[in-house]
Design a protein around this motif. Structure first.
Motif, PDB file in Angstrom:
ATOM      1  N   GLY A  89      -0.608  19.809  -0.520  1.00 32.56           N
ATOM      2  CA  GLY A  89       0.374  19.222   0.418  1.00 32.56           C
ATOM      3  C   GLY A  89      -0.365  18.414   1.478  1.00 32.56           C
ATOM      4  N   VAL A  90      -1.357  18.060   1.368  1.00 35.65           N
ATOM      5  CA  VAL A  90      -2.112  17.137   2.601  1.00 35.65           C
ATOM      6  C   VAL A  90      -2.024  15.683   1.818  1.00 35.65           C
ATOM      7  N   PRO A  91      -1.554  14.737   2.981  1.00 38.71           N
ATOM      8  CA  PRO A  91      -1.273  13.456   2.408  1.00 38.71           C
ATOM      9  C   PRO A  91      -2.659  12.890   2.060  1.00 38.71           C
ATOM     10  N   LYS A  92      -2.835  12.232   0.872  1.00 34.78           N
ATOM     11  CA  LYS A  92      -4.205  11.681   0.432  1.00 34.78           C
ATOM     12  C   LYS A  92      -4.589  10.560   1.491  1.00 34.78           C
ATOM     13  N   ALA A  93      -3.464   9.924   1.827  1.00 35.56           N
ATOM     14  CA  ALA A  93      -4.104   8.785   2.828  1.00 35.56           C
ATOM     15  C   ALA A  93      -4.766   9.467   4.062  1.00 35.56           C
ATOM     16  N   LEU A  95     -11.025  16.982   5.420  1.00 28.72           N
ATOM     17  CA  LEU A  95      -9.676  16.916   5.935  1.00 28.72           C
ATOM     18  C   LEU A  95      -9.550  16.020   7.151  1.00 28.72           C
ATOM     19  N   PRO A  96      -8.565  15.710   7.521  1.00 26.61           N
ATOM     20  CA  PRO A  96      -8.435  14.870   8.805  1.00 26.61           C
ATOM     21  C   PRO A  96      -8.162  15.813   9.997  1.00 26.61           C
ATOM     22  N   ASN A  97      -8.542  15.200  11.092  1.00 32.15           N
ATOM     23  CA  ASN A  97      -8.574  16.136  12.247  1.00 32.15           C
ATOM     24  C   ASN A  97      -7.116  16.370  12.728  1.00 32.15           C
ATOM     25  N   LEU A  98      -6.212  17.251  12.112  1.00 36.19           N
ATOM     26  CA  LEU A  98      -4.816  17.181  12.486  1.00 36.19           C
ATOM     27  C   LEU A  98      -4.838  18.435  13.647  1.00 36.19           C
ATOM     28  N   SER A  99      -3.403  18.071  14.330  1.00 34.37           N
ATOM     29  CA  SER A  99      -3.205  18.932  15.220  1.00 34.37           C
ATOM     30  C   SER A  99      -2.960  20.343  14.673  1.00 34.37           C
ATOM     31  N   ASP A 129       5.159  10.695   9.571  1.00 31.41           N
ATOM     32  CA  ASP A 129       4.761  11.129  11.338  1.00 31.41           C
ATOM     33  C   ASP A 129       3.416  11.407  11.179  1.00 31.41           C
ATOM     34  N   LEU A 130       2.570  11.707  10.198  1.00 29.16           N
ATOM     35  CA  LEU A 130       1.011  11.817  10.278  1.00 29.16           C
ATOM     36  C   LEU A 130       0.432  10.508   9.706  1.00 29.16           C
ATOM     37  N   LEU A 189       0.620  -1.000   0.055  1.00 28.52           N
ATOM     38  CA  LEU A 189       0.080  -0.140  -0.081  1.00 28.52           C
ATOM     39  C   LEU A 189       0.806   1.220  -0.065  1.00 28.52           C
ATOM     40  N   LEU A 190       0.788   2.101  -1.076  1.00 28.48           N
ATOM     41  CA  LEU A 190       1.789   3.258  -1.483  1.00 28.48           C
ATOM     42  C   LEU A 190       1.285   4.184  -0.614  1.00 28.48           C
ATOM     43  N   ALA A 191       2.006   5.011   0.382  1.00 26.30           N
ATOM     44  CA  ALA A 191       1.377   6.199   1.159  1.00 26.30           C
ATOM     45  C   ALA A 191       2.557   7.268   1.441  1.00 26.30           C
TER      46      ALA A 191
END
Length: 244
Positions: free
Chosen positions: A32-36, A217-221, A70-71, A21-23
């Motif tokens: 700039g947001v990782p699609k994963a 979007l993910p719930n990022l810090s 790291d994310l 699984l390519l991430a």
């Protein structure tokens, strides 16, 4: 060949299937947001892929991370997978493919090459590809085709895998298939799951228009959000788009 009357083997021999699984991507076309990390119905796309692979009975999965490791990596720690971190993701997808193959090892009859940007891929889709590989009449690669368009994921047999590894560090799956069409068997389908991906900001809008489902979007810090905003100005455009 296995026999349905002998040891419950079924009509086809047992095939040991691994998956990569390519991430590792930077997500430059996605602000700039990782699609994963993008979510559908509250579930990150990378988790949806892992659930699909597990549900289809894949024996082992290697997740290749790189940019934004790291994310991405904390999301997959709950799954029984191996993580291979590409320390030089800027060298391109070929390096991630090779790293994944080397981490997975040679104890597999076939390997599924999966991407994180296909929101609708599910266990049934993966199982269909595995079944097509078992039933193939020729070739070593199963390539889904929908309305004349190439799809993903693909299934690659052991012979093709070994040849890919011997072909040099710049070999990617599409290039290999173009150079060895005799090794490719097409899996014709009307299932748009195989061809629907979200690679760019525009794709998010198209996906919602076509399916009615909203990607978010993910719930990022706050620290992670600020980092992405500083390194990729388009992140702010993505934030406005998915939060409208």
């Amino acid at each position: 060949m296995g026999c349905i009357m002998k040891q419950g083997g079924g009509l086809y021999s047992r095939v040991r299937v691994g998956a990569i699984l390519l991430a590792a991507g930077q997500g430059s076309r996605m602000g700039g947001v990782p699609k994963a990390l993008i979510e559908l119905q509250g579930v990150p796309l990378i988790n949806r892929q892992l659930i699909a692979l597990s549900g289809a009975g894949v024996d082992e999965v290697v997740v290749v991370t790189g940019y934004h490791h790291d994310l991405v990596e904390p999301l997959v720690e709950q799954f029984p997978v191996r993580i291979a971190r590409n320390l030089n993701p800027e060298t391109g997808q070929a390096s991630s493919v090779r790293l994944g193959l080397e981490a997975l090892g040679a104890n597999f009859d076939a390997v599924i090459m999966a991407l994180c940007d296909q929101p609708l891929i599910n266990a049934v889709d993966i199982a269909q590809l595995i079944a097509a590989f078992k039933k193939r009449k020729s070739g070593e690669i199963i390539l889904p085709m929908v309305d004349g368009n190439r799809g993903n994921p693909i299934v690659i047999g052991r012979i093709a895998l070994d040849q890919m590894l011997e072909s040099g560090t710049n070999m990617v799956c599409r290039k290999f298939m173009d150079q060895h069409p005799e090794m490719v068997e097409l899996f014709h389908s009307d299932n748009e799951h195989f061809t629907m991906d979200v690679d760019s900001l525009e794709d998010l809008e198209k996906f919602e228009e076509k399916t009615g489902w909203h990607l978010q979007l993910p719930n990022l810090s706050d620290k992670a959000k600020q980092r992405l905003a500083n390194t990729e100005p388009a992140y702010m455009a993505l934030q406005r788009l998915v939060c409208k």
